[in-house]
Design an enzyme around this catalytic site. Structure first.
Site, PDB file in Angstrom:
ATOM      1  N   LYS A  11       0.823  -1.208   0.000  1.00 31.98           N
ATOM      2  CA  LYS A  11       0.000   0.000   0.000  1.00 31.98           C
ATOM      3  C   LYS A  11       0.868   1.274   0.000  1.00 31.98           C
ATOM      4  O   LYS A  11       2.069   1.209   0.289  1.00 31.98           O
ATOM      5  CB  LYS A  11      -0.935  -0.044   1.206  1.00 31.98           C
ATOM      6  CG  LYS A  11      -1.912  -1.239   1.164  1.00 31.98           C
ATOM      7  CD  LYS A  11      -2.852  -1.194   2.364  1.00 31.98           C
ATOM      8  CE  LYS A  11      -3.852  -2.335   2.319  1.00 31.98           C
ATOM      9  NZ  LYS A  11      -4.801  -2.243   3.468  1.00 31.98           N
ATOM     10  N   TYR A  51     -12.525  -1.804  -3.187  1.00 28.35           N
ATOM     11  CA  TYR A  51     -12.975  -1.886  -1.787  1.00 28.35           C
ATOM     12  C   TYR A  51     -14.488  -1.752  -1.653  1.00 28.35           C
ATOM     13  O   TYR A  51     -14.989  -1.386  -0.585  1.00 28.35           O
ATOM     14  CB  TYR A  51     -12.248  -0.841  -0.946  1.00 28.35           C
ATOM     15  CG  TYR A  51     -10.824  -1.246  -0.608  1.00 28.35           C
ATOM     16  CD1 TYR A  51     -10.572  -2.297   0.270  1.00 28.35           C
ATOM     17  CD2 TYR A  51      -9.731  -0.596  -1.171  1.00 28.35           C
ATOM     18  CE1 TYR A  51      -9.277  -2.687   0.588  1.00 28.35           C
ATOM     19  CE2 TYR A  51      -8.427  -0.980  -0.854  1.00 28.35           C
ATOM     20  CZ  TYR A  51      -8.216  -2.023   0.025  1.00 28.35           C
ATOM     21  OH  TYR A  51      -6.937  -2.410   0.342  1.00 28.35           O
ATOM     22  N   PHE A  59     -15.084   4.124   7.422  1.00 29.81           N
ATOM     23  CA  PHE A  59     -13.731   4.489   6.976  1.00 29.81           C
ATOM     24  C   PHE A  59     -13.567   4.407   5.455  1.00 29.81           C
ATOM     25  O   PHE A  59     -12.463   4.602   4.934  1.00 29.81           O
ATOM     26  CB  PHE A  59     -12.690   3.599   7.663  1.00 29.81           C
ATOM     27  CG  PHE A  59     -12.890   2.109   7.448  1.00 29.81           C
ATOM     28  CD1 PHE A  59     -12.446   1.482   6.291  1.00 29.81           C
ATOM     29  CD2 PHE A  59     -13.512   1.336   8.418  1.00 29.81           C
ATOM     30  CE1 PHE A  59     -12.626   0.116   6.085  1.00 29.81           C
ATOM     31  CE2 PHE A  59     -13.698  -0.043   8.220  1.00 29.81           C
ATOM     32  CZ  PHE A  59     -13.257  -0.635   7.050  1.00 29.81           C
ATOM     33  N   ARG A  87      -2.005 -14.520   4.822  1.00 34.74           N
ATOM     34  CA  ARG A  87      -2.666 -13.751   5.894  1.00 34.74           C
ATOM     35  C   ARG A  87      -1.868 -13.896   7.194  1.00 34.74           C
ATOM     36  O   ARG A  87      -1.758 -12.944   7.961  1.00 34.74           O
ATOM     37  CB  ARG A  87      -4.116 -14.231   6.098  1.00 34.74           C
ATOM     38  CG  ARG A  87      -5.056 -13.975   4.919  1.00 34.74           C
ATOM     39  CD  ARG A  87      -5.452 -12.541   4.734  1.00 34.74           C
ATOM     40  NE  ARG A  87      -6.159 -11.979   5.851  1.00 34.74           N
ATOM     41  CZ  ARG A  87      -6.910 -10.868   5.775  1.00 34.74           C
ATOM     42  NH1 ARG A  87      -7.063 -10.222   4.616  1.00 34.74           N
ATOM     43  NH2 ARG A  87      -7.494 -10.384   6.830  1.00 34.74           N
ATOM     44  N   THR A  93      -5.102  -6.881  10.901  1.00 31.39           N
ATOM     45  CA  THR A  93      -5.371  -5.590  10.251  1.00 31.39           C
ATOM     46  C   THR A  93      -4.737  -4.431  11.028  1.00 31.39           C
ATOM     47  O   THR A  93      -4.123  -3.540  10.440  1.00 31.39           O
ATOM     48  CB  THR A  93      -6.904  -5.359  10.166  1.00 31.39           C
ATOM     49  OG1 THR A  93      -7.503  -6.512   9.580  1.00 31.39           O
ATOM     50  CG2 THR A  93      -7.230  -4.126   9.352  1.00 31.39           C
ATOM     51  N   ARG A 104       2.865  -6.538   8.975  1.00 31.69           N
ATOM     52  CA  ARG A 104       2.172  -5.376   9.547  1.00 31.69           C
ATOM     53  C   ARG A 104       2.768  -4.974  10.901  1.00 31.69           C
ATOM     54  O   ARG A 104       2.802  -3.790  11.235  1.00 31.69           O
ATOM     55  CB  ARG A 104       0.673  -5.653   9.637  1.00 31.69           C
ATOM     56  CG  ARG A 104      -0.023  -5.499   8.265  1.00 31.69           C
ATOM     57  CD  ARG A 104      -1.420  -6.021   8.279  1.00 31.69           C
ATOM     58  NE  ARG A 104      -2.199  -5.634   7.106  1.00 31.69           N
ATOM     59  CZ  ARG A 104      -3.379  -6.166   6.802  1.00 31.69           C
ATOM     60  NH1 ARG A 104      -3.914  -7.095   7.574  1.00 31.69           N
ATOM     61  NH2 ARG A 104      -4.017  -5.764   5.723  1.00 31.69           N
ATOM     62  N   ASN A 114      -1.928   0.371   6.796  1.00 29.99           N
ATOM     63  CA  ASN A 114      -1.353  -0.865   7.341  1.00 29.99           C
ATOM     64  C   ASN A 114      -0.475  -1.640   6.356  1.00 29.99           C
ATOM     65  O   ASN A 114      -0.371  -2.859   6.427  1.00 29.99           O
ATOM     66  CB  ASN A 114      -2.453  -1.743   7.946  1.00 29.99           C
ATOM     67  CG  ASN A 114      -3.480  -2.155   6.924  1.00 29.99           C
ATOM     68  OD1 ASN A 114      -3.371  -1.784   5.750  1.00 29.99           O
ATOM     69  ND2 ASN A 114      -4.458  -2.919   7.337  1.00 29.99           N
ATOM     70  N   HIS A 117      -1.926  -5.487   1.688  1.00 30.94           N
ATOM     71  CA  HIS A 117      -3.205  -6.203   1.527  1.00 30.94           C
ATOM     72  C   HIS A 117      -2.928  -7.669   1.242  1.00 30.94           C
ATOM     73  O   HIS A 117      -1.952  -8.002   0.578  1.00 30.94           O
ATOM     74  CB  HIS A 117      -3.969  -5.595   0.335  1.00 30.94           C
ATOM     75  CG  HIS A 117      -5.145  -6.418  -0.112  1.00 30.94           C
ATOM     76  ND1 HIS A 117      -6.379  -6.323   0.499  1.00 30.94           N
ATOM     77  CD2 HIS A 117      -5.265  -7.369  -1.069  1.00 30.94           C
ATOM     78  CE1 HIS A 117      -7.208  -7.192  -0.092  1.00 30.94           C
ATOM     79  NE2 HIS A 117      -6.565  -7.830  -1.043  1.00 30.94           N
ATOM     80  N   GLU A 128      -9.402 -10.424  -7.443  1.00 29.23           N
ATOM     81  CA  GLU A 128      -8.492  -9.296  -7.244  1.00 29.23           C
ATOM     82  C   GLU A 128      -7.303  -9.360  -8.212  1.00 29.23           C
ATOM     83  O   GLU A 128      -6.864  -8.335  -8.737  1.00 29.23           O
ATOM     84  CB  GLU A 128      -8.019  -9.258  -5.791  1.00 29.23           C
ATOM     85  CG  GLU A 128      -9.154  -8.895  -4.834  1.00 29.23           C
ATOM     86  CD  GLU A 128      -8.824  -9.085  -3.357  1.00 29.23           C
ATOM     87  OE1 GLU A 128      -9.722  -8.854  -2.538  1.00 29.23           O
ATOM     88  OE2 GLU A 128      -7.682  -9.477  -3.031  1.00 29.23           O
TER      89      GLU A 128
HETATM   90  P1  IDP Z   1      -7.801  -6.645   6.003  1.00 32.52           P
HETATM   91  O1  IDP Z   1      -7.014  -5.758   5.054  1.00 32.52           O
HETATM   92  O2  IDP Z   1      -6.960  -7.094   7.160  1.00 32.52           O
HETATM   93  O3  IDP Z   1      -8.495  -7.774   5.312  1.00 32.52           O
HETATM   94  P2  IDP Z   1     -10.404  -5.355   6.198  1.00 32.52           P
HETATM   95  O4  IDP Z   1     -11.270  -5.403   7.399  1.00 32.52           O
HETATM   96  O5  IDP Z   1     -10.794  -6.156   5.003  1.00 32.52           O
HETATM   97  O6  IDP Z   1      -8.916  -5.714   6.679  1.00 32.52           O
HETATM   98  O7  IDP Z   1     -10.274  -3.819   5.789  1.00 32.52           O
HETATM   99  C1  IDP Z   1      -9.717  -3.438   4.550  1.00 32.52           C
HETATM  100  C2  IDP Z   1      -8.779  -2.274   4.790  1.00 32.52           C
HETATM  101  O8  IDP Z   1      -9.534  -1.149   5.243  1.00 32.52           O
HETATM  102  C3  IDP Z   1      -7.735  -2.485   5.900  1.00 32.52           C
HETATM  103  O9  IDP Z   1      -6.602  -3.209   5.472  1.00 32.52           O
HETATM  104  C4  IDP Z   1      -7.405  -1.060   6.291  1.00 32.52           C
HETATM  105  O10 IDP Z   1      -6.503  -0.441   5.356  1.00 32.52           O
HETATM  106  C5  IDP Z   1      -8.768  -0.389   6.177  1.00 32.52           C
HETATM  107  N1  IDP Z   1      -9.463  -0.399   7.472  1.00 32.52           N
HETATM  108  C6  IDP Z   1     -10.049  -1.451   8.081  1.00 32.52           C
HETATM  109  N2  IDP Z   1     -10.595  -1.110   9.268  1.00 32.52           N
HETATM  110  C7  IDP Z   1     -10.340   0.223   9.420  1.00 32.52           C
HETATM  111  C8  IDP Z   1     -10.642   1.172  10.463  1.00 32.52           C
HETATM  112  O11 IDP Z   1     -11.255   0.860  11.485  1.00 32.52           O
HETATM  113  N3  IDP Z   1     -10.198   2.459  10.247  1.00 32.52           N
HETATM  114  C9  IDP Z   1      -9.519   2.838   9.110  1.00 32.52           C
HETATM  115  N4  IDP Z   1      -9.224   1.966   8.116  1.00 32.52           N
HETATM  116  C10 IDP Z   1      -9.611   0.685   8.274  1.00 32.52           C
HETATM  117 MG    MG Z   2     -10.072  -7.790   3.925  1.00 35.65          MG
END
Ligand code: IDP
Ligand code: MG
Length: 139
Positions: A11, A51, A59, A87, A93, A104, A114, A117, A128
């Site tokens: 990212k 997304y 968010f 993962r 996350t 991460r 973070n 992905h 994807e």
């Molecule tokens: P993941 O990337 O670990 O699968 P997801 O819940 O699918 O997590 O969320 C997608 C992306 O959205 C995250 O990687 C992060 O960049 C962003 N994200 C998720 N939760 C939050 C939050 O609570 N605040 C801000 N950004 C978030």
């Molecule tokens: Mg996800």
């Protein structure tokens, strides 16, 4: 992609912070082989589409802003049990909850920014990967 492939993006924060090489090295050292790779930047429309499942989350607009703020590296990776193992390699996350030794934990700035992905299922890995790469670009 039949269970042995996953999709990743390094990212914008990871690129901006100079972690691209170290992260790619961790991925290779963990046993993944690179089947496609691209240094690119998402348009707003592409980020929104990628997304889409999070469209109703609070968010979402912040996420689209962030994911379009600079270049990313998109890649298709191969390894046995690719989705689950990747993962595990990237960690939770939120870096505050990510296990020691994960990408991460080392490189994410926050739950939003973070660093990386990883697809959450074989089906999404396939969707994807096709979002970024044509069949001719995948080895
Ligand atoms: P993941 O990337 O670990 O699968 P997801 O819940 O699918 O997590 O969320 C997608 C992306 O959205 C995250 O990687 C992060 O960049 C962003 N994200 C998720 N939760 C939050 C939050 O609570 N605040 C801000 N950004 C978030
Ligand atoms: Mg996800």
């Amino acid at each position: 992609m039949s269970g042995n492939r996953t999709f990743t993006m390094l990212k914008p924060d990871a690129i901006e912070n100079g972690h691209m090489g170290k992260i790619i090295d961790m991925i290779i050292q963990a046993g993944f082989s690179i089947k496609a790779m691209k240094f690119t930047r998402l348009t707003k429309e592409q980020a929104k589409k990628f997304y889409e499942v999070h469209a109703e989350r609070p968010f979402y607009s912040e996420l689209v802003e962030y994911m379009t703020s600079g270049p990313i590296v998109a890649a298709i990776l191969e390894k046995e049990n690719a989705v689950a193992d990747f993962r595990t390699l990237i960690g939770a996350t939120d870096p505050a909850e990510a296990a020691e030794g994960t990408i991460r934990k080392y490189y994410a700035e926050s739950k939003g920014r973070n660093a990386i992905h990883g697809s959450d299922s074989d089906e999404n890995a396939d969707i994807e990967g096709k979002f970024y790469f044509t069949p001719a670009e995948i080895f």
